[in-house]
Write a protein that holds these residues in place. Structure first.
Motif, PDB file in Angstrom:
ATOM      1  N   SER A  50      -2.946 105.152  53.559  1.00 59.85           N
ATOM      2  CA  SER A  50      -2.675 105.469  54.961  1.00 59.85           C
ATOM      3  C   SER A  50      -2.684 106.979  55.180  1.00 59.85           C
ATOM      4  O   SER A  50      -2.739 107.433  56.329  1.00 59.85           O
ATOM      5  N   ASN A  53      -5.162 108.096  57.627  1.00 61.28           N
ATOM      6  CA  ASN A  53      -4.746 108.215  59.023  1.00 61.28           C
ATOM      7  C   ASN A  53      -3.768 109.362  59.228  1.00 61.28           C
ATOM      8  O   ASN A  53      -3.920 110.168  60.147  1.00 61.28           O
ATOM      9  N   GLY A  57      -6.602 112.332  59.258  1.00 57.88           N
ATOM     10  CA  GLY A  57      -7.081 112.136  60.622  1.00 57.88           C
ATOM     11  C   GLY A  57      -8.213 111.144  60.794  1.00 57.88           C
ATOM     12  O   GLY A  57      -8.855 111.119  61.843  1.00 57.88           O
ATOM     13  N   TYR A  58      -8.453 110.292  59.798  1.00 56.55           N
ATOM     14  CA  TYR A  58      -9.482 109.251  59.956  1.00 56.55           C
ATOM     15  C   TYR A  58      -8.918 108.100  60.804  1.00 56.55           C
ATOM     16  O   TYR A  58      -7.705 107.947  60.940  1.00 56.55           O
ATOM     17  N   ASP A  59      -9.820 107.252  61.296  1.00 52.34           N
ATOM     18  CA  ASP A  59      -9.405 106.076  62.063  1.00 52.34           C
ATOM     19  C   ASP A  59      -9.028 104.907  61.160  1.00 52.34           C
ATOM     20  O   ASP A  59      -8.329 103.987  61.584  1.00 52.34           O
ATOM     21  N   THR A  60      -9.560 104.903  59.937  1.00 58.29           N
ATOM     22  CA  THR A  60      -9.269 103.814  58.995  1.00 58.29           C
ATOM     23  C   THR A  60      -8.987 104.440  57.620  1.00 58.29           C
ATOM     24  O   THR A  60      -9.147 105.655  57.432  1.00 58.29           O
ATOM     25  N   THR A  61      -8.624 103.570  56.666  1.00 59.39           N
ATOM     26  CA  THR A  61      -8.391 104.056  55.298  1.00 59.39           C
ATOM     27  C   THR A  61      -9.683 104.042  54.473  1.00 59.39           C
ATOM     28  O   THR A  61      -9.668 104.480  53.328  1.00 59.39           O
ATOM     29  N   HIS A 156      -7.036  94.501  63.311  1.00 57.65           N
ATOM     30  CA  HIS A 156      -5.638  94.430  62.855  1.00 57.65           C
ATOM     31  C   HIS A 156      -5.070  93.073  63.229  1.00 57.65           C
ATOM     32  O   HIS A 156      -4.349  92.941  64.208  1.00 57.65           O
ATOM     33  N   THR A 227       3.556 110.277  64.340  1.00 58.60           N
ATOM     34  CA  THR A 227       2.203 109.761  64.600  1.00 58.60           C
ATOM     35  C   THR A 227       1.874 109.903  66.077  1.00 58.60           C
ATOM     36  O   THR A 227       2.719 109.640  66.935  1.00 58.60           O
ATOM     37  N   GLY A 229      -0.237 108.674  69.416  1.00 56.37           N
ATOM     38  CA  GLY A 229      -0.847 107.433  69.901  1.00 56.37           C
ATOM     39  C   GLY A 229      -0.057 106.201  69.515  1.00 56.37           C
ATOM     40  O   GLY A 229       1.137 106.277  69.224  1.00 56.37           O
TER      41      GLY A 229
END
Ligand SMILES: Nc1nc(=O)c2c([nH]1)NC[C@@H]1CN(c3ccc(C(=O)N[C@@H](CCC(=O)O)C(=O)O)cc3)CN21
Ligand SMILES: CC(C)C(=O)C(=O)O
Ligand SMILES: [Mg+2]
Length: 281
Positions: A50, A53, A57-61, A156, A227, A229
Protein backbone atom coordinates in the motif's frame (compact mmCIF):
# COMPACT_ATOMS: atom_id res chain seq x y z
CA UNK A 1 18.31 2.27 31.72
CA UNK A 2 14.86 0.91 30.94
CA UNK A 3 14.86 -2.76 30.00
CA UNK A 4 14.15 -3.49 26.35
CA UNK A 5 10.60 -4.82 25.91
CA UNK A 6 10.17 -8.46 25.00
CA UNK A 7 9.80 -8.86 21.25
CA UNK A 8 6.54 -10.05 19.76
CA UNK A 9 7.11 -13.44 18.13
CA UNK A 10 4.89 -15.58 15.92
CA UNK A 11 4.20 -17.85 18.93
CA UNK A 12 2.59 -14.83 20.64
CA UNK A 13 0.10 -14.68 17.76
CA UNK A 14 -0.90 -18.30 18.44
CA UNK A 15 -1.09 -17.62 22.19
CA UNK A 16 -3.22 -14.51 21.66
CA UNK A 17 -5.79 -16.55 19.72
CA UNK A 18 -5.89 -19.23 22.43
CA UNK A 19 -6.31 -16.64 25.18
CA UNK A 20 -8.73 -14.42 23.28
CA UNK A 21 -6.42 -11.39 23.30
CA UNK A 22 -6.98 -9.32 20.15
CA UNK A 23 -3.87 -8.63 18.06
CA UNK A 24 -3.28 -5.06 16.86
CA UNK A 25 -1.52 -4.07 13.65
CA UNK A 26 -0.90 -0.95 11.60
CA UNK A 27 0.97 -0.36 8.39
CA UNK A 28 4.16 1.71 8.61
CA UNK A 29 6.56 2.89 5.93
CA UNK A 30 9.23 4.82 7.86
CA UNK A 31 11.25 4.90 11.08
CA UNK A 32 9.33 7.73 12.81
CA UNK A 33 5.87 6.18 12.61
CA UNK A 34 7.39 2.79 13.44
CA UNK A 35 8.83 4.25 16.67
CA UNK A 36 5.51 5.84 17.64
CA UNK A 37 3.37 2.76 16.92
CA UNK A 38 5.91 0.47 18.61
CA UNK A 39 5.95 2.63 21.77
CA UNK A 40 2.14 2.62 21.77
CA UNK A 41 2.24 -1.17 21.96
CA UNK A 42 0.95 -2.06 18.49
CA UNK A 43 1.84 -5.75 18.12
CA UNK A 44 2.88 -5.87 14.48
CA UNK A 45 3.72 -3.41 11.73
CA UNK A 46 3.12 -4.28 8.09
CA UNK A 47 5.31 -2.53 5.55
CA UNK A 48 2.55 -2.85 2.98
CA UNK A 49 2.75 -2.55 -0.77
CA UNK A 50 0.00 0.00 0.00
CA UNK A 51 3.12 2.22 0.05
CA UNK A 52 2.33 2.42 -3.68
CA UNK A 53 -0.69 4.51 -2.74
CA UNK A 54 0.43 6.12 0.50
CA UNK A 55 4.09 6.93 -0.26
CA UNK A 56 4.55 6.80 -4.04
CA UNK A 57 1.21 8.21 -5.20
CA UNK A 58 0.14 5.38 -7.52
CA UNK A 59 -3.54 4.47 -7.97
CA UNK A 60 -2.90 0.77 -7.31
CA UNK A 61 -0.24 -1.43 -5.72
CA UNK A 62 0.62 -3.08 -9.04
CA UNK A 63 3.69 -0.97 -9.99
CA UNK A 64 5.38 -1.44 -6.59
CA UNK A 65 8.69 -3.34 -6.73
CA UNK A 66 10.86 -5.21 -4.23
CA UNK A 67 13.43 -2.42 -4.57
CA UNK A 68 10.78 0.18 -3.67
CA UNK A 69 9.87 -1.66 -0.47
CA UNK A 70 13.29 -2.71 0.81
CA UNK A 71 14.48 0.74 1.98
CA UNK A 72 11.08 1.46 3.57
CA UNK A 73 11.14 -1.87 5.40
CA UNK A 74 14.67 -1.16 6.67
CA UNK A 75 13.45 2.09 8.18
CA UNK A 76 10.56 0.40 9.96
CA UNK A 77 12.79 -2.38 11.34
CA UNK A 78 15.13 0.28 12.78
CA UNK A 79 12.18 1.94 14.51
CA UNK A 80 10.91 -1.02 16.53
CA UNK A 81 11.98 -2.55 19.82
CA UNK A 82 8.96 -4.79 20.38
CA UNK A 83 6.63 -4.99 17.35
CA UNK A 84 6.93 -7.81 14.81
CA UNK A 85 7.68 -6.38 11.35
CA UNK A 86 6.03 -8.02 8.33
CA UNK A 87 7.36 -7.29 4.83
CA UNK A 88 4.68 -7.34 2.12
CA UNK A 89 5.80 -9.14 -1.07
CA UNK A 90 4.77 -7.02 -4.07
CA UNK A 91 2.91 -8.01 -7.25
CA UNK A 92 5.17 -9.99 -9.60
CA UNK A 93 7.63 -11.15 -6.93
CA UNK A 94 6.25 -14.64 -6.09
CA UNK A 95 3.51 -15.79 -8.48
CA UNK A 96 5.65 -17.82 -10.91
CA UNK A 97 6.40 -20.44 -8.27
CA UNK A 98 7.94 -21.48 -4.95
CA UNK A 99 11.53 -20.76 -6.10
CA UNK A 100 10.73 -17.17 -7.01
CA UNK A 101 8.75 -16.76 -3.79
CA UNK A 102 11.60 -18.05 -1.62
CA UNK A 103 14.12 -15.88 -3.47
CA UNK A 104 11.99 -12.79 -2.76
CA UNK A 105 11.49 -13.77 0.87
CA UNK A 106 15.28 -14.22 1.28
CA UNK A 107 15.83 -10.73 -0.12
CA UNK A 108 13.45 -9.17 2.41
CA UNK A 109 14.87 -11.16 5.34
CA UNK A 110 18.53 -10.55 4.48
CA UNK A 111 18.30 -6.95 3.26
CA UNK A 112 15.80 -5.48 5.74
CA UNK A 113 15.79 -7.46 9.00
CA UNK A 114 12.02 -7.99 8.80
CA UNK A 115 10.67 -10.80 10.98
CA UNK A 116 8.14 -12.26 8.52
CA UNK A 117 6.79 -11.85 4.99
CA UNK A 118 3.25 -11.60 3.61
CA UNK A 119 1.88 -12.62 0.24
CA UNK A 120 -1.57 -12.62 -1.34
CA UNK A 121 -3.67 -15.63 -2.35
CA UNK A 122 -5.09 -18.80 -0.78
CA UNK A 123 -5.12 -22.07 -2.73
CA UNK A 124 -3.18 -20.45 -5.59
CA UNK A 125 -0.30 -19.41 -3.29
CA UNK A 126 -0.14 -22.46 -1.00
CA UNK A 127 3.00 -23.97 -2.56
CA UNK A 128 4.79 -20.63 -2.29
CA UNK A 129 3.87 -20.34 1.39
CA UNK A 130 4.99 -23.92 2.08
CA UNK A 131 8.42 -23.35 0.51
CA UNK A 132 9.08 -20.08 2.36
CA UNK A 133 7.99 -21.59 5.70
CA UNK A 134 10.23 -24.63 5.12
CA UNK A 135 13.20 -22.25 4.96
CA UNK A 136 12.36 -20.99 8.45
CA UNK A 137 10.68 -17.75 7.41
CA UNK A 138 7.29 -16.98 8.99
CA UNK A 139 4.54 -16.18 6.48
CA UNK A 140 1.36 -14.16 6.94
CA UNK A 141 -1.28 -15.07 4.34
CA UNK A 142 -3.83 -12.69 2.77
CA UNK A 143 -7.19 -13.81 1.34
CA UNK A 144 -10.56 -12.23 0.56
CA UNK A 145 -10.02 -9.02 -1.40
CA UNK A 146 -6.43 -9.18 -2.64
CA UNK A 147 -5.54 -5.73 -4.04
CA UNK A 148 -2.81 -7.06 -6.36
CA UNK A 149 -5.62 -8.86 -8.28
CA UNK A 150 -7.99 -5.88 -8.37
CA UNK A 151 -8.31 -5.97 -12.17
CA UNK A 152 -8.99 -9.71 -12.11
CA UNK A 153 -11.54 -9.23 -9.32
CA UNK A 154 -13.20 -6.30 -11.11
CA UNK A 155 -12.44 -3.52 -8.62
CA UNK A 156 -12.64 -3.13 -4.84
CA UNK A 157 -15.22 -5.87 -4.46
CA UNK A 158 -16.25 -7.45 -1.16
CA UNK A 159 -15.26 -11.14 -1.19
CA UNK A 160 -16.86 -14.17 0.44
CA UNK A 161 -20.51 -13.06 0.15
CA UNK A 162 -23.15 -15.79 -0.05
CA UNK A 163 -21.88 -18.97 -1.71
CA UNK A 164 -18.41 -17.42 -2.14
CA UNK A 165 -18.00 -17.96 1.63
CA UNK A 166 -17.01 -21.58 0.93
CA UNK A 167 -14.20 -20.51 -1.42
CA UNK A 168 -13.02 -17.99 1.18
CA UNK A 169 -12.85 -20.73 3.81
CA UNK A 170 -11.02 -23.07 1.41
CA UNK A 171 -8.48 -20.33 0.69
CA UNK A 172 -7.93 -19.55 4.37
CA UNK A 173 -7.56 -23.29 5.16
CA UNK A 174 -5.02 -23.69 2.33
CA UNK A 175 -2.97 -20.86 3.88
CA UNK A 176 -3.13 -22.51 7.31
CA UNK A 177 -2.22 -25.96 5.96
CA UNK A 178 0.74 -24.46 4.07
CA UNK A 179 2.16 -23.33 7.42
CA UNK A 180 1.34 -19.62 7.70
CA UNK A 181 1.30 -18.19 11.25
CA UNK A 182 -1.64 -15.84 10.57
CA UNK A 183 -3.92 -14.79 7.72
CA UNK A 184 -5.31 -11.41 6.71
CA UNK A 185 -8.99 -11.38 5.68
CA UNK A 186 -9.64 -8.23 3.64
CA UNK A 187 -13.10 -6.80 2.77
CA UNK A 188 -15.13 -9.81 3.82
CA UNK A 189 -18.59 -9.82 5.47
CA UNK A 190 -18.33 -10.08 9.26
CA UNK A 191 -20.34 -13.35 9.26
CA UNK A 192 -18.00 -15.08 6.80
CA UNK A 193 -14.94 -13.83 8.72
CA UNK A 194 -16.45 -15.12 11.98
CA UNK A 195 -16.85 -18.58 10.44
CA UNK A 196 -13.28 -18.62 9.08
CA UNK A 197 -11.96 -17.46 12.46
CA UNK A 198 -13.80 -20.31 14.22
CA UNK A 199 -12.59 -22.94 11.73
CA UNK A 200 -8.90 -21.98 11.70
CA UNK A 201 -6.35 -22.63 14.41
CA UNK A 202 -4.13 -19.71 13.25
CA UNK A 203 -5.23 -16.14 14.00
CA UNK A 204 -7.24 -14.19 11.44
CA UNK A 205 -6.39 -10.51 10.98
CA UNK A 206 -9.22 -8.28 9.79
CA UNK A 207 -8.86 -5.50 7.24
CA UNK A 208 -12.50 -4.59 6.86
CA UNK A 209 -13.62 -8.07 7.94
CA UNK A 210 -15.57 -7.15 11.05
CA UNK A 211 -15.12 -7.59 14.80
CA UNK A 212 -14.92 -11.38 15.10
CA UNK A 213 -11.36 -11.82 13.81
CA UNK A 214 -8.40 -12.46 16.12
CA UNK A 215 -6.71 -9.20 15.15
CA UNK A 216 -7.22 -5.90 13.35
CA UNK A 217 -5.03 -4.10 10.81
CA UNK A 218 -5.45 -0.79 9.02
CA UNK A 219 -3.47 1.41 6.63
CA UNK A 220 -2.13 4.04 9.03
CA UNK A 221 -2.48 7.05 6.70
CA UNK A 222 -6.23 6.32 6.35
CA UNK A 223 -6.69 5.84 10.09
CA UNK A 224 -4.79 9.05 10.92
CA UNK A 225 -6.63 11.24 8.42
CA UNK A 226 -3.58 11.84 6.22
CA UNK A 227 -4.80 10.14 3.03
CA UNK A 228 -6.33 12.51 0.46
CA UNK A 229 -9.66 11.66 -1.09
CA UNK A 230 -11.84 8.64 -0.38
CA UNK A 231 -10.87 6.12 2.23
CA UNK A 232 -12.46 2.64 2.52
CA UNK A 233 -15.72 2.49 4.50
CA UNK A 234 -14.23 0.07 7.04
CA UNK A 235 -11.66 2.61 8.28
CA UNK A 236 -12.37 4.55 11.48
CA UNK A 237 -10.46 7.82 11.56
CA UNK A 238 -8.55 8.35 14.82
CA UNK A 239 -6.84 11.66 13.97
CA UNK A 240 -6.87 14.40 11.38
CA UNK A 241 -3.21 14.79 10.46
CA UNK A 242 -3.96 16.33 7.08
CA UNK A 243 -5.56 19.34 8.79
CA UNK A 244 -2.82 19.50 11.45
CA UNK A 245 -0.05 19.61 8.82
CA UNK A 246 -1.98 21.96 6.53
CA UNK A 247 -2.52 24.45 9.36
CA UNK A 248 1.16 24.21 10.33
CA UNK A 249 2.27 24.88 6.75
CA UNK A 250 -0.05 27.89 6.43
CA UNK A 251 1.16 29.34 9.76
CA UNK A 252 4.81 28.79 8.81
CA UNK A 253 4.38 30.50 5.43
CA UNK A 254 2.68 33.49 7.07
CA UNK A 255 5.45 33.81 9.68
CA UNK A 256 8.24 33.59 7.12
CA UNK A 257 6.58 36.14 4.85
CA UNK A 258 5.94 38.56 7.74
CA UNK A 259 9.42 38.12 9.20
CA UNK A 260 8.06 36.63 12.46
CA UNK A 261 10.15 33.52 11.82
CA UNK A 262 13.01 33.09 12.42
CA UNK A 263 13.23 35.36 15.48
CA UNK A 264 16.14 35.72 17.90
CA UNK A 265 15.25 32.55 19.81
CA UNK A 266 15.64 30.52 16.64
CA UNK A 267 18.82 32.17 15.32
CA UNK A 268 22.52 31.95 16.20
CA UNK A 269 24.65 34.98 16.96
CA UNK A 270 28.25 35.55 18.04
CA UNK A 271 26.91 36.64 21.41
CA UNK A 272 25.07 33.38 22.00
CA UNK A 273 28.24 31.49 21.12
CA UNK A 274 30.22 33.55 23.68
CA UNK A 275 27.63 33.00 26.37
CA UNK A 276 27.53 29.27 25.72
CA UNK A 277 31.30 29.21 25.95
CA UNK A 278 31.25 31.12 29.26
CA UNK A 279 28.58 28.82 30.71
CA UNK A 280 30.76 25.82 30.01
CA UNK A 281 33.68 27.24 32.01
N1 LIG B 1 -4.65 4.00 1.45
C1 LIG B 1 -4.91 2.71 1.25
N2 LIG B 1 -5.80 2.08 2.07
C2 LIG B 1 -6.09 0.77 1.91
O1 LIG B 1 -6.91 0.23 2.69
C3 LIG B 1 -5.44 0.06 0.87
C4 LIG B 1 -4.53 0.75 0.05
N3 LIG B 1 -4.29 2.07 0.25
N4 LIG B 1 -3.90 0.14 -0.98
C5 LIG B 1 -3.96 -1.28 -1.11
C6 LIG B 1 -5.26 -1.79 -0.69
C7 LIG B 1 -6.41 -1.40 -1.58
N5 LIG B 1 -7.51 -1.41 -0.64
C8 LIG B 1 -8.72 -0.81 -0.85
C9 LIG B 1 -8.83 0.25 -1.72
C10 LIG B 1 -10.04 0.87 -1.92
C11 LIG B 1 -11.16 0.43 -1.28
C12 LIG B 1 -12.48 1.12 -1.54
O2 LIG B 1 -12.53 2.16 -2.13
N6 LIG B 1 -13.59 0.54 -1.06
C13 LIG B 1 -14.92 1.13 -1.17
C14 LIG B 1 -15.91 0.15 -1.73
C15 LIG B 1 -15.65 -0.30 -3.11
C16 LIG B 1 -15.68 0.77 -4.16
O3 LIG B 1 -16.75 1.38 -4.36
O4 LIG B 1 -14.61 0.98 -4.80
C17 LIG B 1 -15.42 1.50 0.20
O5 LIG B 1 -16.12 2.51 0.29
O6 LIG B 1 -15.13 0.78 1.16
C18 LIG B 1 -11.05 -0.63 -0.40
C19 LIG B 1 -9.82 -1.24 -0.18
C20 LIG B 1 -7.04 -1.73 0.67
N7 LIG B 1 -5.67 -1.29 0.62
C1 LIG C 1 -4.09 -3.63 3.50
C2 LIG C 1 -2.98 -4.55 3.93
C3 LIG C 1 -3.46 -5.91 4.28
C4 LIG C 1 -1.90 -4.63 2.87
O1 LIG C 1 -1.67 -5.63 2.24
C5 LIG C 1 -1.11 -3.43 2.59
O2 LIG C 1 -1.16 -2.46 3.37
O3 LIG C 1 -0.39 -3.45 1.59
MG1 LIG D 1 -0.49 -5.31 0.54
Amino acid sequence: MAEAPKRVRTRHFARAKEEGITITGLTSYDVLTAQIFDEAGIDFLLVGDSAGNTVLGYDTTLPVTIDDLIPLTRGVVRGVKRALVVADMPFGSYETGPDEALHTAFRFMKETGAHAVKLEGGVRSAEQIRRIVSAGIPVMGHVGFTPQSEHGLGGHVIQGRGTAADQLLADAKAVEEAGAFAVVLEMVPAEAAERVTAELSIPTISVGAGPHCDGQLVVWTDWAGLTSGRIPKFVKQYANLRDVLFDAAVAYKADVESGAYPDEAHSYSDETAEKAHRDRE
